[in-house]
Design a protein around this motif. Structure first.
Motif, PDB file in Angstrom:
ATOM      1  N   ALA B 242       0.842  -1.209   0.000  1.00 49.52           N
ATOM      2  CA  ALA B 242       0.000   0.000   0.000  1.00 49.52           C
ATOM      3  C   ALA B 242       0.877   1.259   0.000  1.00 49.52           C
ATOM      4  CB  ALA B 242      -0.920   0.002   1.211  1.00 49.52           C
ATOM      5  N   PHE B 243       1.995   1.198   0.715  1.00 49.96           N
ATOM      6  CA  PHE B 243       2.924   2.339   0.715  1.00 49.96           C
ATOM      7  C   PHE B 243       3.485   2.558  -0.692  1.00 49.96           C
ATOM      8  CE2 PHE B 243       7.266   3.978   0.921  1.00 49.96           C
ATOM      9  CZ  PHE B 243       7.063   5.166   1.608  1.00 49.96           C
ATOM     10  N   ASP B 244       3.783   1.461  -1.386  1.00 48.10           N
ATOM     11  CA  ASP B 244       4.288   1.587  -2.753  1.00 48.10           C
ATOM     12  C   ASP B 244       3.244   2.240  -3.662  1.00 48.10           C
ATOM     13  OD1 ASP B 244       6.849   0.681  -2.412  1.00 48.10           O
ATOM     14  OD2 ASP B 244       6.329  -1.423  -2.715  1.00 48.10           O
ATOM     15  N   ILE B 248       3.993   5.542  -5.687  1.00 46.80           N
ATOM     16  CA  ILE B 248       3.926   5.569  -7.153  1.00 46.80           C
ATOM     17  C   ILE B 248       2.823   6.524  -7.635  1.00 46.80           C
ATOM     18  CG2 ILE B 248       3.427   4.159  -9.191  1.00 46.80           C
ATOM     19  CD1 ILE B 248       4.616   1.785  -7.484  1.00 46.80           C
ATOM     20  N   LEU B 249       1.650   6.431  -6.981  1.00 49.09           N
ATOM     21  CA  LEU B 249       0.509   7.210  -7.477  1.00 49.09           C
ATOM     22  C   LEU B 249       0.308   8.508  -6.705  1.00 49.09           C
ATOM     23  CD1 LEU B 249      -2.125   4.361  -7.983  1.00 49.09           C
ATOM     24  CD2 LEU B 249      -0.436   5.216  -9.585  1.00 49.09           C
ATOM     25  N   GLY B 250       1.052   8.678  -5.615  1.00 55.00           N
ATOM     26  CA  GLY B 250       0.800   9.804  -4.713  1.00 55.00           C
ATOM     27  C   GLY B 250       0.817  11.158  -5.378  1.00 55.00           C
ATOM     28  N   SER B 251       1.897  11.435  -6.116  1.00 59.46           N
ATOM     29  CA  SER B 251       2.014  12.786  -6.676  1.00 59.46           C
ATOM     30  C   SER B 251       0.955  13.043  -7.739  1.00 59.46           C
ATOM     31  CB  SER B 251       3.417  13.004  -7.237  1.00 59.46           C
ATOM     32  OG  SER B 251       3.730  11.959  -8.111  1.00 59.46           O
ATOM     33  N   THR B 252       0.493  11.967  -8.425  1.00 54.98           N
ATOM     34  CA  THR B 252      -0.559  12.184  -9.417  1.00 54.98           C
ATOM     35  C   THR B 252      -1.940  12.195  -8.745  1.00 54.98           C
ATOM     36  OG1 THR B 252      -0.394   9.830  -9.880  1.00 54.98           O
ATOM     37  CG2 THR B 252       0.570  11.285 -11.492  1.00 54.98           C
ATOM     38  N   ALA B 253      -2.102  11.384  -7.692  1.00 56.45           N
ATOM     39  CA  ALA B 253      -3.407  11.309  -7.021  1.00 56.45           C
ATOM     40  C   ALA B 253      -3.827  12.665  -6.468  1.00 56.45           C
ATOM     41  CB  ALA B 253      -3.362  10.281  -5.899  1.00 56.45           C
ATOM     42  N   ILE B 502       6.236  15.848   7.175  1.00 56.68           N
ATOM     43  CA  ILE B 502       7.492  15.300   6.633  1.00 56.68           C
ATOM     44  C   ILE B 502       7.247  13.909   6.033  1.00 56.68           C
ATOM     45  CG2 ILE B 502       9.779  14.436   7.299  1.00 56.68           C
ATOM     46  CD1 ILE B 502       9.908  16.742   9.321  1.00 56.68           C
ATOM     47  N   LEU B 503       6.494  13.090   6.770  1.00 56.76           N
ATOM     48  CA  LEU B 503       6.224  11.732   6.284  1.00 56.76           C
ATOM     49  C   LEU B 503       5.426  11.763   4.985  1.00 56.76           C
ATOM     50  CD1 LEU B 503       5.335   9.897   9.626  1.00 56.76           C
ATOM     51  CD2 LEU B 503       7.435   9.698   8.293  1.00 56.76           C
ATOM     52  N   ALA B 504       4.429  12.651   4.937  1.00 57.00           N
ATOM     53  CA  ALA B 504       3.594  12.742   3.734  1.00 57.00           C
ATOM     54  C   ALA B 504       4.422  13.202   2.540  1.00 57.00           C
ATOM     55  CB  ALA B 504       2.437  13.710   3.989  1.00 57.00           C
ATOM     56  N   GLU B 505       5.248  14.210   2.750  1.00 56.99           N
ATOM     57  CA  GLU B 505       6.030  14.747   1.629  1.00 56.99           C
ATOM     58  C   GLU B 505       7.085  13.751   1.141  1.00 56.99           C
ATOM     59  OE1 GLU B 505       7.562  18.692   1.733  1.00 56.99           O
ATOM     60  OE2 GLU B 505       5.867  19.455   2.865  1.00 56.99           O
ATOM     61  N   THR B 506       7.722  13.066   2.097  1.00 58.13           N
ATOM     62  CA  THR B 506       8.794  12.150   1.684  1.00 58.13           C
ATOM     63  C   THR B 506       8.246  10.833   1.126  1.00 58.13           C
ATOM     64  OG1 THR B 506       8.978  11.458   3.989  1.00 58.13           O
ATOM     65  CG2 THR B 506      10.614  13.039   3.184  1.00 58.13           C
ATOM     66  N   THR B 507       6.933  10.642   1.215  1.00 60.20           N
ATOM     67  CA  THR B 507       6.350   9.477   0.535  1.00 60.20           C
ATOM     68  C   THR B 507       6.457   9.664  -0.979  1.00 60.20           C
ATOM     69  OG1 THR B 507       4.800   9.159   2.340  1.00 60.20           O
ATOM     70  CG2 THR B 507       4.244   8.093   0.279  1.00 60.20           C
ATOM     71  N   ILE B 508       6.229  10.881  -1.423  1.00 60.37           N
ATOM     72  CA  ILE B 508       6.210  11.109  -2.878  1.00 60.37           C
ATOM     73  C   ILE B 508       7.439  11.854  -3.392  1.00 60.37           C
ATOM     74  CG2 ILE B 508       3.705  10.999  -3.124  1.00 60.37           C
ATOM     75  CD1 ILE B 508       3.564  13.997  -2.919  1.00 60.37           C
ATOM     76  N   LYS B 509       8.262  12.381  -2.469  1.00 58.51           N
ATOM     77  CA  LYS B 509       9.468  13.108  -2.901  1.00 58.51           C
ATOM     78  C   LYS B 509      10.679  12.608  -2.111  1.00 58.51           C
ATOM     79  CE  LYS B 509       7.464  17.125  -2.119  1.00 58.51           C
ATOM     80  NZ  LYS B 509       7.163  18.552  -1.991  1.00 58.51           N
ATOM     81  N   THR B 510      11.858  12.817  -2.666  1.00 55.57           N
ATOM     82  CA  THR B 510      13.069  12.378  -1.984  1.00 55.57           C
ATOM     83  C   THR B 510      13.249  13.110  -0.661  1.00 55.57           C
ATOM     84  OG1 THR B 510      14.007  12.206  -4.173  1.00 55.57           O
ATOM     85  CG2 THR B 510      15.531  11.957  -2.353  1.00 55.57           C
ATOM     86  N   LYS B 511      12.902  14.390  -0.659  1.00 53.39           N
ATOM     87  CA  LYS B 511      13.202  15.239   0.488  1.00 53.39           C
ATOM     88  C   LYS B 511      12.010  16.152   0.774  1.00 53.39           C
ATOM     89  CE  LYS B 511      16.583  18.835   1.554  1.00 53.39           C
ATOM     90  NZ  LYS B 511      17.669  19.640   1.011  1.00 53.39           N
ATOM     91  N   ALA B 512      11.711  16.349   2.060  1.00 57.64           N
ATOM     92  CA  ALA B 512      10.614  17.243   2.422  1.00 57.64           C
ATOM     93  C   ALA B 512      10.985  18.679   2.084  1.00 57.64           C
ATOM     94  CB  ALA B 512      10.312  17.126   3.904  1.00 57.64           C
TER      95      ALA B 512
END
Lengths: 116, 514
Positions: B242-244, B248-253, B502-512
């Motif tokens: 689910a994290f994957d 993968i889809l986070g930034s588009t979702a 921080i957790l939300a941002e780093t799910t879809i990006k390398t760095k917050a």
């Protein structure tokens, strides 16, 4: 490594090689190569499991072999039709069936303890 | 120093080999090596978890592997559950000729799950997914029943089917962008993004246990696996998958309504279907729920937890979809991101701890009652007097009741004024059905009467009680804190919100903050 352990050893070697390789891969070609190695091992294990999984539950040995050769000492039905657990190469544990079956449940408690 | 953040995966992979070699000489030494490896991996990971939330550590990179706050957060859950599971295994798994393979595969499986969350390269994620499928499928067969072979076969077949869909997506993405990195998806057109998202959601959704394909493999494979493996599959692997999906889809979702709606629809459907299946299994058994590979119909205690897992992953998908829906309906980008992705992370911990506790306790109950079928279970109240209380912690947490870890999901999805009414109703219904299913199992196993007497010689080692108790304790501590923070008795300042951001941002990006 004994021949009994060879299938699992082979699959694990492919898997470990692929997963370690992908951690250090630098180019897309290397990444694809490692992914391919892992995919091959997935298919290999899949086909190793599918055959014993789909084998019939009971086989009438007498119906297949004529002339009484499907009997000891020539051949034993369990030898022919119980390939064991794929890759792990151990026998099935019939004790676990007790955990599901009301008719077989708790025949003799001590007997069950011993088997476990 | 920062590259040490990659150490947990390496330590477990090395330990898998070393423990197998030393295990030939001494079982105690093998167990010591495994325990020390898990303990050191957790220590290192916890250090980087704390420093990443404090802003002192951004990310570490090695080849295509990238470790940042979000991946460390999920690795922490995987490592803790892996450690609890291995302690449980020392007593639960019989020492036999092939036990070396069990511990080797167990550690490789745990390491591969960490690998699955440690990259932004879709092919690397896919490769670790495949390795985790293969290792866990073999581990399922360690129950040594014929039905477990059937379950492993079904699991592998569905995994390969999912893998083929993902590979299709990877080739399509590579054709469009000539890159395998997820960041390159943002430059694509709407139609291409929609096709890719559907392929990736379908492929990873199979692994995560989401509808429509999850029920085909998840109940048989999970319920046929030995308890520690069932725990890793239910409480760790599906969350990692689910994290994957989130990665993968986070930034588009968050910007694409089609992807957000897809995630939301699949999530809500999985929530309702999974919890309903769990209730039907607890009351009537596999005759009505189907998806069973055993020789006869049962009311499987482990099958109840397997169906419940589908429902809990549905919550995570709902959170992810909700982020996009809220972002397009007046919520700020950051607020929607924190609610959706931060909420999903918290629910992963809630489900991970609750499900592991219920499973560890169920393993003790199965050993003590010599039955996995609820029709045969009962009367455990007098023999497991403390467990009849601790067991309810996990049940209440899955029911999202205040005082447990589940309170955060309740707070975000029901008491948040921006949430649409339909979603609130589905969440309340799902939580209620899950709670009734869990309490039905509890009542049946502990308080119903059985026709037979128990064998007084049967006893369960203390190391099998410990993991469940630790998970229950963690849920109570975090649950109490979150509840008190909600009602205003304690204040976390901006600490919790900042950590979730921080957790939300780093799910879809390398760095917050990028």
């Amino acid at each position: 490594m004994s021949t009994r352990r060879f299938p699992l050893g082979f699959a694990l070697t492919l898997l470990t090689g692929g997963s370690v390789g992908i951690a250090i891969a630098r180019t897309p070609v290397e990444v694809f190569l490692c992914a391919e190695l892992v995919t091959i091992s997935a298919f290999y294990i899949f086909f190793t499991v599918i055959i014993p999984a789909l084998r019939p539950l009971t086989v009438d040995t007498e119906g297949i072999f004529l002339g009484g050769v499907a009997k000891s000492p020539y051949v034993s039905p369990s030898e022919l039709f119980s390939p064991g657990i794929p890759l792990i190469s151990e026998d099935l544990d019939k004790t676990w069936e007790l955990y599901y079956d009301r008719n077989k449940f708790r025949p003799k408690p001590r007997e069950v303890s011993k088997k476990r | 120093m920062t590259s040490l953040a990659l150490a947990p995966m390496m330590v477990l992979t090395a330990s898998a080999v070393v423990s197998t070699i030393v295990g030939n000489r001494s079982i105690r030494l093998r167990n010591a090596v495994i325990s020390c490896s898990f303990a050191s991996a957790i220590l290192v990971n916890t250090y980087f978890f704390i420093t990443s939330l404090g802003g002192a550590f951004d990310y570490a990179k090695l080849g295509e592997l990238t470790v940042n706050a979000a991946s460390i957060c999920i690795s922490e859950l995987v490592l803790i559950l892996g450690f609890l599971g291995v302690i449980y295994s020392y007593s639960y798994i019989e020492e036999r000729a092939e036990t070396w393979a069990y511990y080797l595969l167990y550690q490789l499986f745990t390491a591969m799950m960490i690998g699955m969350v440690s990259s932004f390269n879709i092919l690397v994620i896919y490769t670790f997914l495949e390795v985790s499928s293969v290792t866990s499928a073999v581990l399922v067969m360690f129950s040594r029943r014929r039905s477990s072979i059937l379950a492993a076969y079904r699991y592998l077949a569905l995994s390969i089917f999912g893998g083929v869909i993902i590979i299709g997506g990877i080739f399509y993405q590579y054709q469009l962008t000539h890159a395998l990195n997820l960041a390159d998806l943002s430059g694509l057109g709407q139609a291409e993004v929609n096709i890719l998202s559907t392929l990736y959601l379908l492929g990873f959704g199979i692994k995560a246990g989401l509808l429509p394909f999850g029920p085909l493999w998840l109940p048989p494979a999970h319920s046929e696996a030995p308890i520690p493996i069932h725990t890793l599959l239910s409480a760790a692997l599906v969350q990692v998958a689910a994290f994957d999906i989130a990665r993968i889809l986070g930034s588009t979702a968050i910007t694409n309504n089609y992807v957000a709606s897809l995630l939301l629809t699949v999530g809500l459907a999985s929530m309702l279907a999974g919890s309903s299946y769990a209730l039907v299994e607890a009351w009537f058994g596999s005759k009505y729920t189907r998806f069973h590979v055993g020789p006869r119909d049962i009311r499987g205690i482990k099958r109840v937890w397997a169906f419940s897992t589908i429902s809990e992953v549905g919550y995570i998908s709902t959170f992810l979809g909700l982020a996009g829906i809220l972002a397009s309906h007046g919520f700020g980008y950051e607020e929607a991101l924190v609610l959706g992705f931060g909420g999903a992370m918290l629910h992963m911990y809630n489900h991970g701890l609750a499900k592991s506790q219920l499973l560890f306790d169920s393993g003790v109950m199965i050993k003590m009652g010599l039955a996995e079928d609820l029709n045969l279970m009962g009367g455990l109240s007098s023999r497991l007097s403390s467990m009849k209380i601790s067991f309810t912690v996990g049940a209440l947490s899955l029911g999202l009741l205040p005082g447990t870890f589940g309170v955060m999901t309740l707070r975000e999805l029901v008491f948040n004024s921006g949430i649409p009414g339909l979603i609130r109703m589905v969440v309340i219904a799902t939580a209620g059905i899950s709670l009734v299913a869990c309490l039905s199992v509890w009542f049946r196993a502990f308080f119903s009467k059985v026709e037979h007497d128990f064998d007084d010689h049967l006893s369960v080692p203390r190391s099998m009680y410990l993991p469940g108790l630790l998970a229950a304790g963690a849920m109570i501590v975090f649950g109490a804190y979150f509840t008190l923070e909600w009602v205003g008795f304690v204040s976390s300042g901006s600490g919790l919100t900042s950590a979730l951001r921080i957790l939300a941002e780093t799910t879809i990006k390398t760095k917050a903050g990028l």
